[in-house]
Motif scaffolding. Structure first.
Motif, short mmCIF file in Angstrom:
data_model
loop_
_atom_site.label_atom_id
_atom_site.label_comp_id
_atom_site.label_asym_id
_atom_site.label_seq_id
_atom_site.Cartn_x
_atom_site.Cartn_y
_atom_site.Cartn_z
N LEU A 194 0.82 -1.21 0.00
CA LEU A 194 0.00 0.00 0.00
C LEU A 194 0.86 1.27 0.00
O LEU A 194 0.44 2.30 -0.52
N PHE A 195 2.06 1.18 0.57
CA PHE A 195 2.95 2.34 0.49
C PHE A 195 3.38 2.59 -0.96
O PHE A 195 3.39 3.73 -1.43
N PHE A 196 3.72 1.52 -1.67
CA PHE A 196 4.16 1.66 -3.06
C PHE A 196 2.99 1.98 -4.00
O PHE A 196 3.22 2.27 -5.16
N ILE A 197 1.77 1.90 -3.49
CA ILE A 197 0.63 2.41 -4.26
C ILE A 197 0.39 3.89 -3.94
O ILE A 197 0.20 4.71 -4.84
N GLY A 198 0.43 4.23 -2.65
CA GLY A 198 0.09 5.58 -2.24
C GLY A 198 1.13 6.61 -2.61
O GLY A 198 0.80 7.71 -3.11
N ALA A 199 2.43 6.32 -2.38
CA ALA A 199 3.48 7.32 -2.62
C ALA A 199 3.58 7.70 -4.10
O ALA A 199 3.48 8.90 -4.43
N PRO A 200 3.74 6.76 -5.02
CA PRO A 200 3.82 7.19 -6.43
C PRO A 200 2.51 7.75 -6.96
O PRO A 200 2.51 8.64 -7.81
N PHE A 201 1.38 7.24 -6.46
CA PHE A 201 0.11 7.76 -6.93
C PHE A 201 -0.08 9.21 -6.49
O PHE A 201 -0.64 10.03 -7.23
N GLY A 202 0.40 9.54 -5.29
CA GLY A 202 0.33 10.93 -4.84
C GLY A 202 1.21 11.83 -5.68
O GLY A 202 0.85 12.98 -5.97
N ALA A 203 2.39 11.30 -6.09
CA ALA A 203 3.25 12.10 -6.95
C ALA A 203 2.65 12.29 -8.33
O ALA A 203 2.93 13.29 -9.00
N ILE A 204 1.80 11.35 -8.76
CA ILE A 204 1.19 11.46 -10.09
C ILE A 204 0.03 12.45 -10.09
O ILE A 204 -0.07 13.32 -10.96
N ILE A 205 -0.86 12.34 -9.10
CA ILE A 205 -2.06 13.20 -9.10
C ILE A 205 -1.75 14.61 -8.60
O ILE A 205 -2.47 15.56 -8.90
N ARG A 206 -0.69 14.76 -7.75
CA ARG A 206 -0.26 16.07 -7.25
C ARG A 206 -1.38 16.81 -6.54
O ARG A 206 -1.63 18.00 -6.79
N LYS A 207 -2.07 16.10 -5.69
CA LYS A 207 -3.13 16.69 -4.88
C LYS A 207 -2.93 16.28 -3.43
O LYS A 207 -2.86 15.09 -3.12
N GLY A 208 -2.82 17.28 -2.53
CA GLY A 208 -2.64 16.99 -1.12
C GLY A 208 -3.91 17.21 -0.32
O GLY A 208 -5.01 17.30 -0.87
N GLY A 209 -3.76 17.29 0.99
CA GLY A 209 -4.90 17.51 1.86
C GLY A 209 -5.69 16.24 2.11
O GLY A 209 -5.20 15.12 1.90
#
Length: 480
Positions: free
Chosen positions: A386-401
């Motif tokens: 789940l870390f290797f799903i969340g970290a790169p996916f966050g870098a792709i979508i570029r949306k925080g919060g």
């Protein structure tokens, strides 16, 4: 070189600080939600029983530890997605990449931290969780067996005191004075033969809550004597009193702790070594049971091999009709033989069905042990996946919060949880191999993690519709 190391050190500290805060926050939020779900599920077993605060506190504490296998993967997924989503939204990842630092280098401290968390999750599942499961299950069992606290209300018959039914017409504001009292004594198990009525009385509970002292005033007792040898003789006795003292035992209302050794052999209370030993013992018992059943079946039905099942005919050898053995017997004897055969057949069928159910239950228990054994490892591996799903996916979508990352995290976690539960239930039902069923969620999600990591590292336009359309068009053009 020294300046590069200093810059990388500051970058790693920035990433770690950005990650640890959401990780701790989301973990406890998820844990709190799961505990609230537990309270909602068992609210009827907790309310109105006069439980002491430390009992409820220990129950909630041990219950919260059992929810860690659900809360930890969700927290890792959400926090990693939020962290890299914030870095991408503030263009910090763009600045880092422009300096020649790859995304894998940025993820390196979090990868190490995730590995440490996974190792800790394994030791938690193997060493801590069996102990907390034992405490949680034993306390929950005692709480559910606990009677409701003494609560005698006006105009309602109260029967929680063993052997007695009591009705109070009115309770004064002081809480101890009662009026229009009726007590049915059922300790003799002969019905409503002993009744006490009083105009008023005083009701006081002992300091330790073990006894209820009841002093009644201006009343009488009805006592109908029952002669079991002669039901026609039922003498009736009526006794008046000005004051009568009665004491009721309330020890059943106090929570009695069950011996925890009764629960310690449950598969959820065992570590890896204990699970392996228990599984081996259960397999040996099952093999011995099957062998014993086969041996007894052969011994009990040896007469089948002694029956002459063939007769010679002019046309050759054929199987003899079973009714041929009844020739020469009278009608009554034939009926007795057939009835005996039917009885033996029914007994044989019942024995086979009982043995089938018994072996099925034993196999299911073995599968539950195997499921629990694999769960010790799947939690740790799920944290990494789940870390290797969340970290790169966050870098792709570029949306925080907590907006889009929360929605995406819930979607991926629901997919993970549904696949995990489906595989677990399929294994317990015997429809899937334990290795495949328990690792099915990781097998499904691991390729997604690899894909997202590859796309994020190479800055591939994963969500660019035009790119996907061009690739699909090229794919179909090859077949034209």
């Amino acid at each position: 070189m020294h300046k590069i190391k200093q810059a990388l050190k500051k970058l790693y500290l920035l990433v770690l600080r950005s990650y640890l805060g959401p990780l701790v926050l989301t973990f406890f939020i998820a844990l709190f939600i799961l505990v609230m779900q537990f309270l909602w599920k068992y609210i009827d077993d907790l309310v109105g029983k006069g439980l002491e605060w430390h009992v409820v506190a220990r129950l909630l504490f041990y219950a919260s530890t059992t929810f860690v296998p659900l809360a930890l993967p969700l927290a890792i997924l959400l926090s990693s997605l939020m962290t890299f989503g914030n870095l991408g939204e503030r263009y910090e990842l763009v600045a880092v990449k422009s300096a020649g630092i790859s995304l894998s280098t940025v993820m390196r401290p979090l990868i190490i931290l995730s590995i440490i968390i996974s190792i800790g999750a394994f030791f938690f599942s193997n060493n801590v969780l069996p102990y907390t499961n034992l405490k949680f299950k034993s306390i929950l069992h005692d709480v559910r067996q606990q009677k409701l606290a003494l609560n005698i209300r006006e105009g309602i018959f109260y029967n929680d005191i063993d052997g007695y039914v009591m009705r109070v017409g009115k309770k004064e504001s002081d809480g101890s004075t009662i009026r229009d009292v009726i007590i049915y004594d059922h300790t003799s198990r002969t019905g409503n033969n002993n009744v006490t009525k009083a105009e008023w009385g005083k009701m006081v509970q002992s300091d330790d809550g073990t006894f209820l002292d009841l002093t009644l005033y201006n009343g009488f007792n009805y006592d109908e004597k029952v002669d079991r040898r002669n039901d026609m003789k039922r003498p009736f006795q009526r006794t008046f009193f000005k004051e009568q003292y009665r004491r009721f035992d309330l020890s059943d209302f106090k929570m009695m702790r069950t011996d925890e050794s009764l629960f310690k052999n449950h598969y959820q209370m065992l570590n890896l070594d204990q699970l392996q030993q228990s599984t081996d013992s259960l397999n040996k018992e099952l093999d011995a049971r099957v062998e014993n059943f086969n041996r007894n079946t052969m011994l009990n039905y040896t007469f089948l091999s002694q029956i002459d099942t063939i007769i010679p005919l002019d046309s050759g050898i054929v199987v003899k009709d079973r009714l041929y053995a009844l020739e020469g017997l009278t009608k009554q004897e034939k009926l007795q033989v057939i009835e005996k055969a039917l009885t033996n057949s029914r007994n044989a069928r019942n024995n086979v069905e009982y043995e089938k159910n018994d072996q099925s239950q034993r196999k299911e228990l073995i599968r539950k042990h195997e499921v629990e054994w694999h769960l010790k490892f799947t939690l740790s591996f799920a944290c990494l996946v789940l870390f290797f799903i969340g970290a790169p996916f966050g870098a792709i979508i570029r949306k925080g919060g907590l907006g889009l990352p929360l929605v995406i995290s819930v979607v991926f976690f629901v997919i993970y949880h549904v696949i995990s539960m489906t595989g677990k239930k399929s294994v317990i039902a015997g429809e899937m191999d334990p290795v495949l069923g328990m690792w099915l969620s990781s097998i499904v999600l691991l390729p997604l993690g690899i894909l997202f990591t590859y796309k994020a590292t190479n800055d591939s336009p994963l969500f660019d519709v035009d790119v996907w359309f061009r690739n699909i068009s090229r794919f179909f053009e090859k077949f034209r």
